[in-house]
Design a protein around this motif. Structure first.
Motif, PDB file in Angstrom:
ATOM      1  N   GLU A  16       8.920 -20.909  60.321  1.00 24.82           N
ATOM      2  CA  GLU A  16       9.523 -21.014  58.997  1.00 24.82           C
ATOM      3  C   GLU A  16       9.647 -22.463  58.530  1.00 24.82           C
ATOM      4  O   GLU A  16      10.123 -22.711  57.425  1.00 24.82           O
ATOM      5  N   GLY A  36      12.901 -23.507  56.729  1.00 28.11           N
ATOM      6  CA  GLY A  36      13.310 -22.263  56.088  1.00 28.11           C
ATOM      7  C   GLY A  36      14.500 -21.648  56.790  1.00 28.11           C
ATOM      8  O   GLY A  36      14.613 -21.700  58.013  1.00 28.11           O
ATOM      9  N   SER A  47      10.353 -22.705  52.394  1.00 25.47           N
ATOM     10  CA  SER A  47       9.934 -24.038  52.854  1.00 25.47           C
ATOM     11  C   SER A  47       8.554 -24.391  52.314  1.00 25.47           C
ATOM     12  O   SER A  47       8.303 -25.541  51.940  1.00 25.47           O
ATOM     13  N   THR A 100      16.068 -23.110  52.110  1.00 28.73           N
ATOM     14  CA  THR A 100      15.445 -24.058  53.032  1.00 28.73           C
ATOM     15  C   THR A 100      16.204 -25.381  53.017  1.00 28.73           C
ATOM     16  O   THR A 100      16.819 -25.746  52.005  1.00 28.73           O
TER      17      THR A 100
END
Length: 251
Positions: A16, A36, A47, A100
């Motif tokens: 992520e 993220g 992200s 994020t």
């Protein structure tokens, strides 16, 4: 002068994190790390969106000669990135609640401008002294600042990963903007908490001051974080202000 690396880690099913190092029309550099939000849907989407937005805005930007204009650009670009992520989350059920962290740096000739939201960090090495430039937007950091717990307690706190501010979760948000001198022999590290949670400042100082190329340093840092559990994604940017001529192998 720069090296970017991201790694899924040993536990998470996907990465992520996102980031990169980008040039504008004047060949100035922007580095970015975004993490993220774990436990939320589509953290990787959040992200990716913020990094893509910053990269595109940076590609079109002109040269920044002073810290004020660089800081203003970062503030504006991150605020518009927030709008992009927030609207995506509101319009898509599968993305609702995503967010994020972000930490981004513009490198001037004698300054760096740093913007951040969340707990991804920027560290600066100057004259053998490593300092954390950013201050985490996190629950445990608020407890430390208010004197309720010590820094040592924060390291093992059960809610260590709870952040108090993230990009994309609110309609309007402002990043922290910090400016520092940037001089030959200075070194800089941007990283997600997948790295900073595994390696303390004294170890980071040792890694950053050795004579290895940036790529080797980055890979070693990721390897150590994974050896110590690798429960989270790991992302970093390493930057050196080389005093040597451009193209020197050490840069």
């Amino acid at each position: 002068m720069h090296y970017f690396l991201t790694n899924r880690g040993k536990v998470r099913p996907h990465n992520e994190d996102n980031g990169g190092v980008f040039q504008n029309k004047s060949h100035q550099y922007l580095s970015v790390v975004a993490d993220g939000m774990g436990g939320h849907k589509a953290g990787d989407v959040a992200s990716r969106l913020v990094v893509e937005h910053l990269q595109e805005e940076w590609r079109r930007s002109e040269k920044f000669h002073d810290k004020l204009s660089a800081g203003n650009w970062l503030k504006s670009a991150i605020e518009t990135a927030n709008t992009t992520v927030y609207q995506k989350a509101q319009e898509n059920e599968t993305c609702y609640g995503m967010g994020t962290t972000v930490v981004a740096v513009i490198y001037g000739e004698d300054f760096i401008s740093v913007a951040h939201i969340g707990d991804s960090r920027c560290y600066l090495l100057t004259s053998g002294v490593l300092s954390q430039v950013t201050e985490d937007h996190s629950l445990v950091n608020e407890l430390v600042r208010s004197g309720q717990i010590s820094k040592e307690d924060a390291e093992v706190h059960p809610r260590k990963n709870v952040i108090t501010k993230a990009l994309g979760t609110e309609k309007y948000i402002q990043p922290d903007i910090i400016t520092k001198p940037w001089q030959p022999e200075n070194k800089l590290l941007l990283c997600s908490d997948g790295l900073s949670n595994k390696i303390d400042n004294s170890e980071l100082l040792s890694f950053l001051t050795d004579d290895k190329p940036l790529e080797d340093k980055a890979k070693t840092l990721v390897e150590v974080a994974n050896e110590r559990g690798g429960e989270d994604n790991i992302t970093l940017v390493l930057s050196d202000y080389c005093a040597e001529k451009a193209g020197d192998s050490s840069c």
